[in-house]
Design a protein around this motif. Structure first.
Motif, PDB file in Angstrom:
ATOM      1  N   GLN A   1      -7.635  17.644   5.916  1.00  0.00           N
ATOM      2  CA  GLN A   1      -7.021  18.628   5.042  1.00  0.00           C
ATOM      3  C   GLN A   1      -6.548  19.869   5.795  1.00  0.00           C
TER       4      GLN A   1
ATOM      5  N   LEU B   1      -2.128  19.180   7.604  1.00  0.00           N
ATOM      6  CA  LEU B   1      -1.378  18.398   6.638  1.00  0.00           C
ATOM      7  C   LEU B   1       0.101  18.251   6.995  1.00  0.00           C
TER       8      LEU B   1
ATOM      9  N   ASP C   1       1.302  12.473  -1.111  1.00  0.00           N
ATOM     10  CA  ASP C   1      -0.129  12.790  -1.131  1.00  0.00           C
ATOM     11  C   ASP C   1      -0.889  11.687  -1.857  1.00  0.00           C
TER      12      ASP C   1
ATOM     13  N   ARG D   1      -3.961  11.499  -4.034  1.00  0.00           N
ATOM     14  CA  ARG D   1      -4.875  12.379  -4.762  1.00  0.00           C
ATOM     15  C   ARG D   1      -5.236  11.738  -6.089  1.00  0.00           C
TER      16      ARG D   1
ATOM     17  N   ASP E   1      -7.199  16.581  -9.362  1.00  0.00           N
ATOM     18  CA  ASP E   1      -7.083  17.732  -8.466  1.00  0.00           C
ATOM     19  C   ASP E   1      -7.693  17.472  -7.099  1.00  0.00           C
TER      20      ASP E   1
ATOM     21  N   PHE F   1      -7.758  16.028  -3.515  1.00  0.00           N
ATOM     22  CA  PHE F   1      -6.883  15.539  -2.459  1.00  0.00           C
ATOM     23  C   PHE F   1      -7.696  14.656  -1.514  1.00  0.00           C
ATOM     24  N   TYR F   2      -7.133  13.481  -1.174  1.00  0.00           N
ATOM     25  CA  TYR F   2      -7.804  12.573  -0.236  1.00  0.00           C
ATOM     26  C   TYR F   2      -7.091  12.497   1.105  1.00  0.00           C
TER      27      TYR F   2
ATOM     28  N   ARG G   1      -2.801  12.296   3.150  1.00  0.00           N
ATOM     29  CA  ARG G   1      -1.348  12.439   3.063  1.00  0.00           C
ATOM     30  C   ARG G   1      -0.723  11.410   3.991  1.00  0.00           C
TER      31      ARG G   1
ATOM     32  N   ALA H   1      -5.709   6.169  -4.238  1.00  0.00           N
ATOM     33  CA  ALA H   1      -6.439   7.324  -4.775  1.00  0.00           C
ATOM     34  C   ALA H   1      -7.588   6.861  -5.660  1.00  0.00           C
TER      35      ALA H   1
END
Length: 176
Positions: A12, A15, A30, A32, A35, A37-38, A40, A66
């Motif tokens: 993270q 990015l 992304d 995700r 909300d 985020f895992y 990109r 995701a």
């Protein structure tokens, strides 16, 4: 078609696409869930129009990834919770076992003490009685029964007032 390089970034803090993508158009998607985020994915494109028909498939794939990452995160959280729960259950069980052992020891000591007291009262050559707050006999020994010439059953139905000399009754009440 149209893709010259793909890079995957799960950090993270970093990015932006790698520098070797700089000469081409970069499409970033992304991964995700809500909300959270895992990661990109960066696609370095030679031909953006050739890539566009595949974009819905890739977006669908990232959605599935995701969900996969979220399920993995939930499993890891559940494992932590289960370990904590198992630890708490073990500690509580151990605490309860110790409490049971402690209570059993106290009960054994109490039983031993009651047996000693009972033997002492029953074998005494002096008349002994225990009364309640209103003067009723709750325990009498054989020596008292012999002295007063009543059976144990009879005395347990009486109060000390029944066997006290009338002139001494008022003074005896003071000792209650």
């Amino acid at each position: 078609p149209g893709i010259s390089k793909v890079s995957y970034n799960s950090n993270q803090l970093q990015l932006d696409p790698p520098e070797d993508h700089a000469k081409n158009v970069v499409k970033t998607i992304d991964i995700r869930h809500g909300d959270i985020f895992y990661s990109r994915i960066h696609f370095s494109l030679d031909d953006e129009t050739a890539f566009l028909p595949y974009l819905p498939f890739i977006e669908n794939l990232t959605s599935m990834l995701a969900v996969f990452f979220e399920e993995r995160r939930q499993r890891e959280l559940n494992e932590v919770i289960m370990k904590d729960l198992e630890k708490s259950v073990y500690q509580r069980t151990k605490s309860l076992e110790e409490e049971i052992i402690r209570r059993q020891s106290i009960e054994t000591q109490l039983k031993t003490s009651e047996e000693r007291f009972s033997k002492s009262v029953q074998s005494s050559s002096i008349g002994i009685a225990i009364t309640g707050l209103k003067g009723q006999f709750t325990l009498v020994n054989p020596a008292l029964c012999k002295l007063l010439q009543y059976s144990e059953e009879e005395l347990l139905q009486m109060t000390f007032g029944h066997v006290t000399y009338p002139d001494d009754s008022a003074k005896s009440l003071e000792y209650l």
